[in-house]
Design a protein around this motif. Structure first.
Motif, PDB file in Angstrom:
ATOM      1  N   ILE A  13      10.723 -18.027 -10.251  1.00 40.86           N
ATOM      2  CA  ILE A  13      10.848 -19.022 -11.326  1.00 40.86           C
ATOM      3  C   ILE A  13       9.738 -18.833 -12.357  1.00 40.86           C
ATOM      4  O   ILE A  13       9.976 -18.892 -13.566  1.00 40.86           O
ATOM      5  CB  ILE A  13      10.821 -20.445 -10.731  1.00 40.86           C
ATOM      6  N   HIS A  16      10.470 -15.824 -14.589  1.00 41.18           N
ATOM      7  CA  HIS A  16      11.542 -16.108 -15.553  1.00 41.18           C
ATOM      8  C   HIS A  16      11.017 -16.950 -16.711  1.00 41.18           C
ATOM      9  O   HIS A  16      11.382 -16.708 -17.872  1.00 41.18           O
ATOM     10  CB  HIS A  16      12.700 -16.836 -14.858  1.00 41.18           C
ATOM     11  N   ILE A  17      10.177 -17.919 -16.413  1.00 39.77           N
ATOM     12  CA  ILE A  17       9.631 -18.775 -17.472  1.00 39.77           C
ATOM     13  C   ILE A  17       8.772 -17.961 -18.431  1.00 39.77           C
ATOM     14  O   ILE A  17       8.902 -18.072 -19.650  1.00 39.77           O
ATOM     15  CB  ILE A  17       8.802 -19.930 -16.858  1.00 39.77           C
ATOM     16  N   SER A  20      10.905 -15.415 -20.493  1.00 43.66           N
ATOM     17  CA  SER A  20      11.692 -16.112 -21.504  1.00 43.66           C
ATOM     18  C   SER A  20      10.798 -16.588 -22.649  1.00 43.66           C
ATOM     19  O   SER A  20      11.162 -16.470 -23.828  1.00 43.66           O
ATOM     20  CB  SER A  20      12.420 -17.307 -20.876  1.00 43.66           C
ATOM     21  N   VAL A  28      10.844 -23.515 -21.526  1.00 40.08           N
ATOM     22  CA  VAL A  28      11.991 -23.270 -20.645  1.00 40.08           C
ATOM     23  C   VAL A  28      12.218 -24.487 -19.762  1.00 40.08           C
ATOM     24  O   VAL A  28      11.289 -24.963 -19.091  1.00 40.08           O
ATOM     25  CB  VAL A  28      11.764 -22.020 -19.770  1.00 40.08           C
ATOM     26  N   SER A  30      14.382 -26.818 -16.720  1.00 42.77           N
ATOM     27  CA  SER A  30      14.868 -26.598 -15.356  1.00 42.77           C
ATOM     28  C   SER A  30      16.363 -26.315 -15.325  1.00 42.77           C
ATOM     29  O   SER A  30      16.833 -25.512 -14.511  1.00 42.77           O
ATOM     30  CB  SER A  30      14.560 -27.822 -14.492  1.00 42.77           C
ATOM     31  N   THR A  32      18.212 -24.802 -17.613  1.00 39.69           N
ATOM     32  CA  THR A  32      18.417 -23.412 -18.042  1.00 39.69           C
ATOM     33  C   THR A  32      18.075 -22.454 -16.920  1.00 39.69           C
ATOM     34  O   THR A  32      18.797 -21.488 -16.647  1.00 39.69           O
ATOM     35  CB  THR A  32      17.536 -23.095 -19.270  1.00 39.69           C
ATOM     36  N   LEU A  33      16.956 -22.720 -16.238  1.00 41.74           N
ATOM     37  CA  LEU A  33      16.516 -21.846 -15.158  1.00 41.74           C
ATOM     38  C   LEU A  33      17.472 -21.860 -13.984  1.00 41.74           C
ATOM     39  O   LEU A  33      17.710 -20.824 -13.348  1.00 41.74           O
ATOM     40  CB  LEU A  33      15.122 -22.267 -14.675  1.00 41.74           C
ATOM     41  N   SER A  34      18.022 -23.026 -13.674  1.00 39.35           N
ATOM     42  CA  SER A  34      18.903 -23.136 -12.502  1.00 39.35           C
ATOM     43  C   SER A  34      20.180 -22.317 -12.677  1.00 39.35           C
ATOM     44  O   SER A  34      20.867 -22.007 -11.708  1.00 39.35           O
ATOM     45  CB  SER A  34      19.257 -24.601 -12.237  1.00 39.35           C
ATOM     46  N   ALA A  36      20.117 -19.302 -14.162  1.00 38.35           N
ATOM     47  CA  ALA A  36      19.732 -17.889 -14.276  1.00 38.35           C
ATOM     48  C   ALA A  36      20.219 -17.101 -13.065  1.00 38.35           C
ATOM     49  O   ALA A  36      20.367 -17.638 -11.962  1.00 38.35           O
ATOM     50  CB  ALA A  36      18.217 -17.768 -14.402  1.00 38.35           C
ATOM     51  N   VAL A  46      14.212 -26.796  -9.008  1.00 34.68           N
ATOM     52  CA  VAL A  46      13.468 -26.023 -10.014  1.00 34.68           C
ATOM     53  C   VAL A  46      12.382 -26.885 -10.636  1.00 34.68           C
ATOM     54  O   VAL A  46      11.246 -26.439 -10.850  1.00 34.68           O
ATOM     55  CB  VAL A  46      14.419 -25.488 -11.110  1.00 34.68           C
ATOM     56  N   MET A  50       8.416 -26.157 -10.798  1.00 35.04           N
ATOM     57  CA  MET A  50       7.720 -26.148 -12.075  1.00 35.04           C
ATOM     58  C   MET A  50       6.543 -27.132 -12.071  1.00 35.04           C
ATOM     59  O   MET A  50       5.468 -26.844 -12.621  1.00 35.04           O
ATOM     60  CB  MET A  50       8.695 -26.469 -13.211  1.00 35.04           C
TER      61      MET A  50
END
Length: 346
Positions: A13, A16-17, A20, A28, A30, A32-34, A36, A46, A50
């Motif tokens: 995670i 990715h943050i 991005s 970024v 949560s 959007t991340l979930s 990915a 997430v 974070m």
């Protein structure tokens, strides 16, 4: 914070943050991340990760945004442990080589062209420090362990200038020896260049070796010791007549003096090794945000790499200055390659 302290999910995670953010500059969230690829957890999970990353200082929430961006500490952890450095394309290599190797111009003009090439390819400001004689008069020197057998040498000049160099440490050198070396050099070698400091220590080494030779001959003649070699072929004094030492104050004094001299000899050899390494310390160096006071730039990053002359001595530095949201994976090899091209020219 060490990368090993983050579990696989947190690392995934976090990476990715950061990637991005470096790509878009936007926080970024949560949700959007979930969505990915590779993440099969809920937005709530997430968010919890974070929050944990924010608590340890790797992420922050700008303004009132629900998203997160990396802190300077987070960027440092990413650059040092998670980033995959890319390579230059053949076109980029040829562009740098072509501008650096232009014929019929002065070296200063070549350096100017090299910085223009870097600026054009990186879309950032570029910088170069032109060659100079290694005449920095040292006011203070410090060795900061970096791990993996390396250290950062901080050289503070009499004129207030500061130079940082990365060196490889001699095998088996204990960490306290770095502190002792810095203290000794700052106290005894202030006002001298690195070359002058080396010459002074080498002269002391010769003097101490002469004292050792004289004392060694004396104790061997008295039958108190024999000279042998260790497994590395280094000379080693084996004390054999220990019972006689109790009856002879002069012998005790000689043996104590020999021990001190051997210790001092070994310490000074380490000092010479460190000074030699400091003169040729290399490696691309990255300063993120407040890690550097250079140019008093706030929220900026600096990627620099030294270039050397034919004697393998650092004579200058080339680099890129930009926002902390640099494309580090692309710019690091770009700066490194430019420095190597200039080094090859010299």
């Amino acid at each position: 914070m060490k990368l090993s302290e983050l579990n696989d999910r947190s690392q995934f995670i976090f990476r990715h943050i950061v990637e991005s953010y470096l790509d878009t500059g936007d926080p970024v969230g949560s949700r959007t991340l979930s969505k990915a690829d590779g993440i099969s957890v809920s937005p709530a999970t997430v968010r919890n990760v974070m929050a944990d990353l924010e608590e340890v200082g790797l992420l922050m929430s700008p303004h009132t945004s629900a998203g997160r961006i990396p802190t300077e500490s987070g960027l440092r952890l990413f650059v040092d442990g998670l980033m995959q450095v890319g390579g230059l394309t053949e076109e980029e290599r040829e562009s740098i080589k072509g501008q650096c190797n232009a014929t019929g111009q002065s070296f200063d003009a070549t350096l100017s062209d090299a910085t223009k090439a870097l600026a054009g390819l990186s879309n950032c400001a570029s910088m170069v420090m032109a060659p100079k004689e290694d005449d920095l008069l040292i006011r203070h020197i410090e060795f900061v362990p970096l791990g993996s057998g390396q250290a950062l040498v901080v050289l503070v000049g009499e004129d207030g200038s500061v130079e940082n160099r990365i060196i490889n440490l001699p095998l088996g050198l204990p960490a306290p020896a770095l502190v002792q070396a810095g203290n000794y050099m700052s106290a005894r070698l202030a006002g001298k260049t690195l070359d002058q400091a080396k010459r002074q220590i080498n002269q002391e080494l010769i003097q101490r070796q002469q004292e050792i030779d004289t004392l060694t001959a004396t104790v061997i003649e008295k039958g108190l010791a024999v000279l042998s070699e260790n497994t590395s072929g280094e000379p080693m004094l084996i004390v054999s007549g220990t019972s006689h030492l109790l009856k002879d104050d002069e012998s005790i004094e000689n043996m104590d003096r020999l021990k001190l001299l051997f210790d001092e000899l070994e310490n000074k050899k380490e000092l010479v090794n460190l000074l030699s390494a400091a003169q040729t310390g290399a490696g691309t160096r990255i300063f993120i945000g407040s890690e550097s006071n250079l140019f008093s730039l706030s929220g900026s990053s600096l990627v620099i790499s030294p270039y050397m002359n034919g004697a393998n001595k650092i004579v200058g530095v080339v680099g890129v200055i930009g926002p902390t949201r640099l494309n580090y994976a692309r710019i690091i090899p770009m700066v490194d390659y430019t420095a190597k091209v200039i080094t090859k020219m010299l």
